[in-house]
Design a protein around this motif. Sequence first.
Motif, PDB file in Angstrom:
ATOM      1  N   LEU A   1       9.642  15.682  17.011  1.00 29.98           N
ATOM      2  CA  LEU A   1      10.643  16.098  15.922  1.00 29.98           C
ATOM      3  C   LEU A   1      11.250  14.976  15.137  1.00 29.98           C
ATOM      4  O   LEU A   1      11.783  15.079  13.999  1.00 29.98           O
ATOM      5  N   ILE A   2      11.428  13.628  15.853  1.00 25.14           N
ATOM      6  CA  ILE A   2      12.235  12.513  15.248  1.00 25.14           C
ATOM      7  C   ILE A   2      11.177  11.954  14.383  1.00 25.14           C
ATOM      8  O   ILE A   2      11.630  11.570  13.156  1.00 25.14           O
ATOM      9  N   SER A   3       9.762  11.891  14.460  1.00 21.11           N
ATOM     10  CA  SER A   3       8.997  11.248  13.407  1.00 21.11           C
ATOM     11  C   SER A   3       8.527  12.252  12.351  1.00 21.11           C
ATOM     12  O   SER A   3       8.244  11.633  11.155  1.00 21.11           O
ATOM     13  N   LEU A   4       8.615  13.242  12.605  1.00 16.68           N
ATOM     14  CA  LEU A   4       8.047  14.499  11.407  1.00 16.68           C
ATOM     15  C   LEU A   4       6.798  14.005  10.975  1.00 16.68           C
ATOM     16  O   LEU A   4       6.747  13.792   9.793  1.00 16.68           O
ATOM     17  N   ALA A   5       5.690  13.684  11.640  1.00 14.42           N
ATOM     18  CA  ALA A   5       4.390  13.328  11.289  1.00 14.42           C
ATOM     19  C   ALA A   5       3.807  14.865  10.849  1.00 14.42           C
ATOM     20  O   ALA A   5       3.817  16.035  11.511  1.00 14.42           O
ATOM     21  N   THR A   6       2.997  14.737  10.063  1.00  8.30           N
ATOM     22  CA  THR A   6       2.134  15.697   9.600  1.00  8.30           C
ATOM     23  C   THR A   6       0.907  16.102  10.589  1.00  8.30           C
ATOM     24  O   THR A   6       0.284  15.151  11.124  1.00  8.30           O
TER      25      THR A   6
END
Length: 138
Positions: free
Chosen positions: A120-125
């Motif tokens: 959730l911190i990185s928000l990678a696709t």
Amino acid sequence: MLRALKMKKILFYAAVSVIIFIPFVAFAQSTTITINTGLPGQYNASSSIGAFISDFYSLALILSGILAFGAIVYGGIRYAVGRGNPSAESDARSWITNALLGLLLLAGAYVILYTINPALISLATPNLPGLSAVTSTS
């Protein structure tokens, strides 16, 4: 009274001289300065919406931290200047307390998101297996 005025004048001149001479010392060195263009908040058109939101969140955290630090310094200066005045000391304490509570809230939000899921911190696709891009040849 005169002694305190002299001390304030000395501190003022010391601060001004430091502010004036620091740029000269910094540019006097012959080192090469490189600028990192990947700063938080910089949106790259080829990246995903998740990367944009992540960069915006990082930039907001940095700005919030800088503002909280400024509020703590401002409260500390007001506390030092307002010695003997209970209302000024109370107001300065409230500035410092509110800035620390804001920092605690920011850190708490980060810890909660990281505890739930570190992604959730990185928000990678997310990668979807088995999908391929279709191109038209018309």
